[in-house]
Design an enzyme around this catalytic site. Structure first.
Site, mmCIF file in Angstrom:
data_model
loop_
_atom_site.group_PDB
_atom_site.id
_atom_site.type_symbol
_atom_site.label_atom_id
_atom_site.label_comp_id
_atom_site.label_asym_id
_atom_site.label_seq_id
_atom_site.Cartn_x
_atom_site.Cartn_y
_atom_site.Cartn_z
ATOM 1 N N ASP A 140 30.661 35.715 23.464
ATOM 2 C CA ASP A 140 31.571 35.440 24.683
ATOM 3 C C ASP A 140 30.808 35.300 25.866
ATOM 4 O OD1 ASP A 140 34.176 34.679 25.411
ATOM 5 O OD2 ASP A 140 34.444 36.506 26.075
ATOM 6 N N GLN B 269 39.321 48.595 28.931
ATOM 7 C CA GLN B 269 37.955 47.970 29.267
ATOM 8 C C GLN B 269 37.394 48.642 30.663
ATOM 9 O OE1 GLN B 269 38.435 43.909 30.085
ATOM 10 N NE2 GLN B 269 36.315 43.438 30.599
ATOM 11 N N GLU C 224 43.020 35.995 27.227
ATOM 12 C CA GLU C 224 42.118 35.135 27.698
ATOM 13 C C GLU C 224 42.061 33.602 27.252
ATOM 14 O OE1 GLU C 224 38.268 37.114 27.788
ATOM 15 O OE2 GLU C 224 39.052 38.575 29.165
ATOM 16 N N ARG D 252 35.818 44.505 42.981
ATOM 17 C CA ARG D 252 34.688 44.743 43.884
ATOM 18 C C ARG D 252 34.523 44.366 45.225
ATOM 19 N NH1 ARG D 252 32.318 42.298 38.893
ATOM 20 N NH2 ARG D 252 32.380 40.569 39.861
ATOM 21 N N HIS E 220 37.510 32.467 37.676
ATOM 22 C CA HIS E 220 37.904 33.509 36.966
ATOM 23 C C HIS E 220 36.867 34.550 37.465
ATOM 24 C CE1 HIS E 220 38.996 36.497 33.896
ATOM 25 N NE2 HIS E 220 37.880 36.519 33.418
ATOM 26 N N ARG F 177 42.666 45.533 29.185
ATOM 27 C CA ARG F 177 42.126 45.920 30.292
ATOM 28 C C ARG F 177 41.955 47.395 30.733
ATOM 29 N NH1 ARG F 177 39.714 40.904 31.110
ATOM 30 N NH2 ARG F 177 41.388 39.250 31.084
ATOM 31 N N LYS G 141 37.722 44.774 23.705
ATOM 32 C CA LYS G 141 37.532 43.193 23.033
ATOM 33 C C LYS G 141 37.326 42.945 21.732
ATOM 34 C CE LYS G 141 37.636 40.829 27.304
ATOM 35 N NZ LYS G 141 36.465 40.141 27.505
ATOM 36 N N THR H 271 40.075 38.404 18.093
ATOM 37 C CA THR H 271 39.744 37.090 18.721
ATOM 38 C C THR H 271 40.410 36.060 18.075
ATOM 39 O OG1 THR H 271 37.760 37.855 19.757
ATOM 40 C CG2 THR H 271 38.113 35.514 19.504
ATOM 41 N N GLU I 271 44.729 37.885 36.171
ATOM 42 C CA GLU I 271 44.843 37.124 37.359
ATOM 43 C C GLU I 271 46.247 36.671 37.782
ATOM 44 O OE1 GLU I 271 41.232 34.105 37.213
ATOM 45 O OE2 GLU I 271 41.747 35.025 35.069
ATOM 46 N N THR J 289 37.187 33.210 29.878
ATOM 47 C CA THR J 289 38.404 33.011 30.585
ATOM 48 C C THR J 289 38.162 31.657 31.545
ATOM 49 O OG1 THR J 289 39.072 35.167 30.462
ATOM 50 C CG2 THR J 289 40.504 33.924 31.763
ATOM 51 N N GLU K 156 40.482 30.465 26.441
ATOM 52 C CA GLU K 156 39.182 30.007 26.272
ATOM 53 C C GLU K 156 39.227 28.849 25.312
ATOM 54 O OE1 GLU K 156 36.052 32.987 25.716
ATOM 55 O OE2 GLU K 156 37.213 34.437 26.424
ATOM 56 N N ASP L 147 40.520 35.259 23.563
ATOM 57 C CA ASP L 147 39.940 36.512 23.216
ATOM 58 C C ASP L 147 40.767 37.748 23.947
ATOM 59 O OD1 ASP L 147 37.739 38.006 22.474
ATOM 60 O OD2 ASP L 147 36.690 38.099 24.450
#
Length: 435
Positions: A142, A256, A215, A158, A149, A253, A269, A273, A380, A366, A217, A249
């Protein structure tokens, strides 16, 4: 490829071409004669899984066509429960088969059209068929290739002034996922469990995820084996790609957030999938090439390629609650936004000498667009739960609840036709066991 072959291949994507299979000519159909995606199916009259091609509302049974001498490939490669043996034949054989099918099902070709007995046994109604995981997947990787994203995640977790880590603009970031838990569209998804560290606790607890996410994708399927130690060159990388699928996927969260430092996602994860059952070939997508986003700084030389390597694939996500009669479309975006191309992803993956195998699955990461309504995850769309979505029913969502069904849709829009991927569905069911 010879000039004649190029002419034949171009004929398969001619937007004016129509089929004697009437449903394939519907402008809203995902599977016109220009598409011809490959998958694995069985039906009530024949429970054996085998290779088929979607055309309109039907599936072309390739074993039947081979039995009657209409295909040059051996029947054995189609009488399989995966596409791997067929893919191993190589790109020239993939193209040859597309050309032959495009000719055979052209509205002016009478070979099958005017043979009702053969026509009836070679065309299976999709409504009567069961679809399977289309390939045996030796490995799954992945990537993390949407700049929008990655920037959004950086803003949330961050320093907002340095949302992207320094390496993100230099290499297609990726991690090796879990191939064993890749499932086909329609497979129920058990809510995952794992360690969760709550802000007001000193230690984690083992519990069911409360921040279960999607996610959005796409994935590509590797079409050739390579040798350990020999990297794929970027300008040739697309020759090693069989085709593309939709991919969800699923992501926990809260699990994670606790586990990802220092080695990245693991249990958050690895539980599931989902991919769509039909693989759309790159040849079918050729008319929808577009420029990829500008890449600054300029990538290192091994990641250089010239020409257009983006694809104009429209993508949507629908969400339907357990008590809802209709689904809400919660996001609309486009694959053309992806910063790193599939060719660059595959090149970088093999640049250290890592070999790849037929059937390997590579996820895009994503896919988010530039506006809030084009984000590819609930993380998001709700900004980590701070801005709940309100559904048509009046219910709100920050993350997924038991009973929610998520559907991914994707298609390329041509003039009077579309090349689509079919459905990629998954319904959340309660966790199993402890929790």
């Amino acid at each position: 490829m010879s000039e004649i072959d190029k002419m034949d291949l171009n004929a398969t994507i001619n937007p004016r071409r129509q089929s004697w299979v009437a449903s394939a000519n519907d402008p809203s159909c995902d599977f016109p004669i220009q598409n011809l995606p490959f998958g694995i199916f069985s039906d009530n009259s024949n429970p054996l899984a085998r290779v088929g091609v979607a055309l309109g509302d039907a599936i072309v049974d390739l074993t039947v066509l081979a039995d009657h001498g209409l295909l040059p490939q051996a029947r054995e490669v189609f009488a399989c429960s995966t596409l791997n043996d067929f893919i191993l034949l190589g790109q020239l054989q993939w193209r040859d088969l597309r050309i032959r099918l495009s000719t055979l099902f052209d509205r002016d070709n009478s070979t099958l059209r005017d043979d009702p007995k053969l026509r009836d046994i070679s065309l299976i109604a999709q409504s009567d068929a069961r679809l399977y995981l289309p390939v045996d997947i030796p490995g799954y990787t992945d990537f993390y290739s949407s700049k929008e994203h990655a920037t959004n995640v950086g803003l949330m977790f961050r320093d907002p002034k340095n949302a992207l880590l320094p390496n993100w603009l230099e290499i297609p970031i990726g991690y090796n996922g879990r191939a064993s838990s890749v499932v086909v569209s329609g497979t129920p998804i058990n809510r995952p469990q794992g360690q969760i560290k709550r802000p007001d606790s000193d230690r984690p607890v083992y519990a069911s995820s409360q921040k279960l996410d999607i996610e959005l994708e796409v994935g590509f399927i590797v079409g050739s084996n390579t040798t350990l130690g020999e990297p794929i060159q970027c300008e040739h990388a697309e020759n090693h790609i069989f085709g593309m699928v939709l991919l969800n996927d699923w992501s926990a969260r809260d699990i994670q957030q606790w586990e990802y430092v220092p080695l990245g996602p693991f249990n958050s994860k690895g539980f599931a999938t989902t991919i769509s059952p039909w693989i759309v070939t790159l040849d079918a997508l050729e008319p929808f090439r577009c420029n990829q986003p500008a890449q600054l700084p300029e990538p290192l030389s091994y990641l250089h390629h010239i020409g257009q390597h983006g694809f104009d694939i429209r993508l949507e996500v629908d969400l339907r609650g357990a008590e809802d009669s209709e689904a809400d479309t919660i996001t609309r975006t486009n694959f053309r936004h992806m910063y790193w191309t599939m060719a660059q992803q595959l090149t970088h993956h093999t640049s250290s000498g890592c070999n790849v195998r037929v059937g390997d699955l590579m996820g895009s990461g994503t896919i988010s667009g530039p506006t809030p309504d084009s984000y590819g995850s609930l993380l998001e769309l709700t900004w980590n739960g701070q801005r709940p979505l309100t559904l048509v029913s009046g219910e709100q969502r920050t993350f997924l609840e038991d009973g929610d069904e998520v559907g991914l849709r994707g298609w390329c829009q041509g003039h009077g036709y579309r090349v689509g991927f079919g459905s990629c569905l998954g319904k959340i069911v309660p966790a199993v066991g402890r929790g």
